[in-house]
Scaffold this motif. Structure first.
Motif, PDB file in Angstrom:
ATOM      1  N   ASP A  81      -6.436 -18.458 -29.584  1.00  0.00           N
ATOM      2  CA  ASP A  81      -6.454 -19.054 -28.295  1.00  0.00           C
ATOM      3  C   ASP A  81      -7.554 -19.797 -28.517  1.00  0.00           C
ATOM      4  OD1 ASP A  81      -5.367 -17.432 -27.055  1.00  0.00           O
ATOM      5  OD2 ASP A  81      -6.602 -16.007 -26.427  1.00  0.00           O
ATOM      6  N   VAL A 310      -6.231 -20.707 -21.590  1.00  0.00           N
ATOM      7  CA  VAL A 310      -6.100 -20.064 -23.119  1.00  0.00           C
ATOM      8  C   VAL A 310      -4.615 -19.207 -23.227  1.00  0.00           C
ATOM      9  CG1 VAL A 310      -7.912 -20.108 -23.323  1.00  0.00           C
ATOM     10  CG2 VAL A 310      -7.148 -18.216 -21.838  1.00  0.00           C
ATOM     11  N   SER A 312      -3.659 -16.687 -24.357  1.00  0.00           N
ATOM     12  CA  SER A 312      -4.012 -15.001 -24.065  1.00  0.00           C
ATOM     13  C   SER A 312      -2.580 -14.035 -24.823  1.00  0.00           C
ATOM     14  CB  SER A 312      -4.298 -14.859 -23.172  1.00  0.00           C
ATOM     15  OG  SER A 312      -6.178 -14.988 -22.455  1.00  0.00           O
TER      16      SER A 312
END
Lengths: 381, 92
Positions: A81, A310, A312
């Protein structure tokens, strides 16, 4: 240096070691087995190896190196990320130096920087905020990580950014909390501990009271310790003394820095900016409930998690890497299959080899830890 | 990561942003002292010894507590010497 040198005096070491040995002998005779004492904080792990403390202790004291190294427990997905944010056009990504070499699934931040991403190491989150002031056309992201020790610094930086209406600054918040983590460790069925050396600088923020459950529910002693060699030996003596006297209490060896109530102003800033996450993913330890914080909605415009998409993703640790077993104290770093071969501080596979506070890096750097002697190493600053 | 280093506040550099010049082992750096103000006027902090972490003074170092810990360490050493002398007394 004041408050440092006097806690390093080599002539005090001998008597402390003898006192520890005398008490340890008594407790080990009663229990019929060696003692396992965990130092929770990575700063203590580093000091224990740097000063040669592990070598000086009686053979019946086994130090178990705890999970308190935020860089070491950073999951691969989180590094990915960071790389994704850092590679976004227009971004200046700022981080503490420790996080630069943690391997992601494809690359570390250091590799991303070599490939052209604008990634800068900073000493303080305030330095990242200064970069945002100086570069209003760029988005400056600070990678916030660390336990409660570091949390107030990022919280105050966000409050300062808010006061100055700086809109091109955001925080990628990966802060973690110590108490839920210790709770999870204590509930782990394969853990076998006799006591704790408590984290000194986390405690100067949170104070002494949050540890009370360790004495009450688990009947284990915990002594909050300073970071100089005499502090650590003194704290070990205090833990073993409790064991010898059949006590399980929360004691403070580091009174010069740790007030019983912690730091009210720091706790207030943390509470204003952050809230607990439902869970946080740890490298090697898996998901632990309420062990991380995120930014409150009121500060959404400073939250990199909301500003950037992001990925993730959960990424499994490399199979050859046994960081998780080392973190839980199930194996020693040298027992890991890749220790010192395909995993070294120069080319780390696992995070415990990256940070100087990681158990593997400490074993690697200070080598010869198994031969025991009584000499304190105090030459290095 | 959680390392901290003792330093002494020598001057206030920006009262509004709560910044001060702190001498850490001979090196001076601007440090945020919001966490150690404890409802005092900011000038009252000059001379304080503080623990510095990532650009922030996170705790005021308590001189009395430091002296107490050192005293305990010295007493522990003396007691241990006494104990060793007692144990070894009369041995060949």
């Amino acid at each position: 240096m004041k408050y440092v040198d006097e806690f390093r005096e080599p002539e005090r070491v001998g008597a402390l070691l003898e006192a520890i040995a005398a008490l340890t002998g008594k407790v080990v005779a009663e229990r019929g087995r060696p003692l396992h004492i965990m130092e929770v904080c990575g700063g203590h792990t580093h000091a224990i190896f740097k000063y040669g403390i592990a070598k000086m202790l009686p053979a019946e004291i086994e130090l178990v190196h705890g999970p308190g190294c935020p860089v070491c427990v950073l999951p691969i997905g989180q590094v990915d990320d960071c790389v994704a944010i850092a590679e976004t056009p227009g971004v200046i990504f700022t981080t503490f130096g420790d996080a630069m070499r943690v391997p992601g699934s494809k690359k570390s931040l250091l590799q991303a920087k070599a490939e052209g991403a604008d990634i800068r190491m900073v000493y303080s989150p305030l330095d990242a905020l200064a970069l945002a002031r100086a570069n209003p056309e760029r988005e400056v992201v600070f990678f916030g990580l660390g336990f409660e020790t570091t949390m107030p610094a990022t919280a105050f930086t966000i409050l300062q950014a808010e006061a100055e209406q700086i809109r091109n600054f955001s925080l990628f918040c990966n802060h973690i909390t110590i108490i839920p983590t210790m709770q999870a460790l204590l509930e782990s069925p394969d853990l076998n501990l006799d006591g704790f050396i408590g984290p000194g600088h986390v405690s100067m923020i949170i104070g002494m009271r949050p540890y009370q459950f360790i004495a009450e529910k688990y009947r284990l002693p915990l002594v909050v310790a300073g970071f100089e060699p005499l502090d650590i030996l003194h704290s070990l003596w205090m833990v073993v003394k409790q064991l010898a006297e059949g006590r399980a209490e929360i004691e403070n060896q580091y009174g010069r820095v740790v007030p019983v109530d912690g730091n009210v102003a720091a706790l207030d800033a943390i509470g204003r900016v952050f809230e607990l996450r439902e869970f946080f993913e740890w490298r090697g330890l898996g998901s632990i409930d309420h062990s991380g914080v995120r930014m409150r909605k009121a500060y959404a415009h400073f939250d990199a998690e909301r500003k950037f998409a992001v990925p993730s993703q959960r990424v499994a640790d490399p199979q050859s890497c046994q960081c998780g077993d080392v973190l839980k104290g199930l194996i020693k770093p040298r027992q890991c299959k890749v220790f010192g071969t395909t995993c070294t501080p120069e080319m780390p596979l696992g995070a415990l080899m990256v940070s100087s506070e990681g158990a593997c890096a400490a074993y690697y750097q200070y080598g010869d830890f198994e031969s025991r002697n009584g000499n304190l190493v105090v030459d290095a600053a | 990561m959680c390392l901290g280093i003792p330093g002494q506040i020598v001057a206030i550099t920006d009262a509004q942003r709560k910044l001060a010049s702190v001498d850490v082992g001979g090196v001076k750096r601007e440090i945020n002292i919001a966490c150690v103000l404890a409802e005092r006027p900011i000038e009252a902090c000059i001379g304080d010894w503080v623990l510095v972490h990532v650009g922030f003074a996170m705790s005021r170092i308590n001189a009395e507590e430091a002296a107490k810990t050192l005293k305990l360490l010295i007493e522990l050493g003396e007691a241990q010497q006494e104990f060793m002398a007692m144990r070894q007394s009369g041995r060949a």
